[in-house]
Design an enzyme around this catalytic site. Structure first.
Site, PDB file in Angstrom:
ATOM      1  N   LEU A  31     -22.340  19.838   0.645  1.00 39.93           N
ATOM      2  CA  LEU A  31     -23.190  20.317   0.171  1.00 39.93           C
ATOM      3  C   LEU A  31     -23.244  21.553  -1.164  1.00 39.93           C
ATOM      4  CD1 LEU A  31     -24.907  22.814   2.748  1.00 39.93           C
ATOM      5  CD2 LEU A  31     -26.416  20.341   2.179  1.00 39.93           C
ATOM      6  N   HIS A  32     -23.648  20.607  -2.799  1.00 43.96           N
ATOM      7  CA  HIS A  32     -22.884  21.274  -3.569  1.00 43.96           C
ATOM      8  C   HIS A  32     -24.635  21.226  -4.436  1.00 43.96           C
ATOM      9  CE1 HIS A  32     -23.232  17.176  -5.373  1.00 43.96           C
ATOM     10  NE2 HIS A  32     -22.997  17.582  -6.613  1.00 43.96           N
TER      11      HIS A  32
END
Length: 367
Positions: free
Chosen positions: A207-208
């Site tokens: 996740l980013h």
């Protein structure tokens, strides 16, 4: 001064895309010095030096050292440094890849200096103007002279926007070239043993994106859902530096997650990540490149976004767009484990030879 081409990389995905192209051009340079320029947008060792080592890529010829900051700060620093480089080197062509801030910044500088731009991975569109990457893609493609596209949808987007068909070269997906070259070495690596997981006995999560990690409440919800899934299926969760900073700001404890079925780690090297990606039962991500790699590997992918600039991973591949509501993830993971994942196929021209085709297109353009 010898004739040169500047090949720009700035962030981890750029390295895997650019490596097959520059290798082909270094092998047969066609009378030009092909120089690899690292803007320094990603400077974390895990997102930077280790990737070059894993890819067997020599150190960049030029490092601009831009560093981090807001979009405006980072983009402006890259532009200032790259403008000086363009003035010094007078390149015949600037090659940019993907959709990061470095891509946009160097395209603008080159265009204003009347240096033609080639865009590797041109034409991708999500239709979501809240994504910084979408703005980078569209502006870059307005400034591009040679469009190196990965898939038919990219060609269609460019033609709809009025691009001359003669300037479009569908070369395929250079990121998959890197995968094809290195997957055997990755499979013999030690990442599975290090995390204590078995093939198809774990999930992988990344996740980013700002839409997932910038809102503290949403980020908390996402990690809670991952923890609930982790109670039933181990999850390897390499935490991006940006995500780690947001978690710390939101007082989300990485140590607590590690006690709830998540194997939390620093970002992984390319080969380690590729081994885990290849062996996972399912991958949960908001990354564009991971959508492509899982399709090439035949691994089910659940993309935690409302849209994607890579629709071919859905129409042809193993990717499923599950939307931005984290609550759907447990059921989607359960469906994959029950054998209901899309099988998919590898798209045309994702064959490990895209770098050669892109190099040929560049040589033709220069001649």
């Amino acid at each position: 001064m010898s004739k040169c081409v500047l090949h720009v990389v700035g962030a981890r995905p750029n390295f895997m895309k650019m490596a097959p192209l520059v290798r082909n051009l270094w092998a047969s340079p066609g009378g030009y010095d092909h120089l690899l320029v690292h803007t320094g947008q990603h400077y974390d060792e895990h997102l930077n030096d280790s990737i070059f080592r894993d890819l067997g890529l020599k150190a960049p010829d030029i490092h601009l050292g831009s560093g981090s900051g807001t979009h405006a700060e980072q983009t402006s620093r890259i532009m200032l440094a790259f403008e000086k480089l363009v003035a010094e080197r007078a390149p015949s062509l600037v090659v940019v890849a993907g959709d990061v801030n470095s891509t946009l910044a160097c395209s603008v500088v080159a265009a204003k200096a009347n240096v033609p731009v080639a865009h590797l991975e041109a034409g991708l569109r999500s239709g979501d103007w809240t994504m910084p990457e979408e703005i980078n893609r569209i502006v870059t493609d307005r400034l591009t002279r040679l469009y190196l596209t990965p898939s038919p949808d990219a060609d269609e987007n460019l033609l709809r926007e009025g691009v001359d068909p003669a300037r479009i070269a569908r070369v395929g997906n250079c990121m998959i070239d890197s995968l094809v070259t290195h997957v055997s070495a990755a499979r013999s690596g030690g990442a599975l043993a290090r995390f204590g997981v078995e093939p198809r006995g774990f999930a992988l999560a990344t996740l980013h994106r700002p839409s997932n990690v910038d809102d503290p409440a949403r980020l908390q919800k996402l990690v809670d859902v991952l923890s609930n899934i982790g109670a039933r299926l181990p999850i390897v969760f390499p935490v991006h530096p940006r995500t780690r900073a947001r978690m710390q700001a939101a007082s989300i404890s990485l140590e607590a997650l590690a006690q709830r079925g998540l194997f939390v780690s620093e970002p992984l090297g390319y080969l380690d990540f590729l081994q885990l990606e290849d062996a996972a039962a399912v991958v949960m991500t908001d990354s564009g490149g991971v959508q492509e790699e899982t399709t090439a590997l035949g691994v089910p992918c659940l993309t935690v976004r409302d849209n994607t600039e890579r629709p071919i991973t859905i129409t042809d591949g193993t990717n499923k767009l599950v939307g931005s509501n984290p609550d759907v993830l447990p059921a989607e993971v359960a469906a994959v484990l029950a054998g209901q994942a899309r099988r998919g196929k590898v798209p045309d021209l994702w064959d490990g030879k895209a770098g050669q085709r892109a190099a040929d297109a560049i040589r033709s353009f220069l001649s």
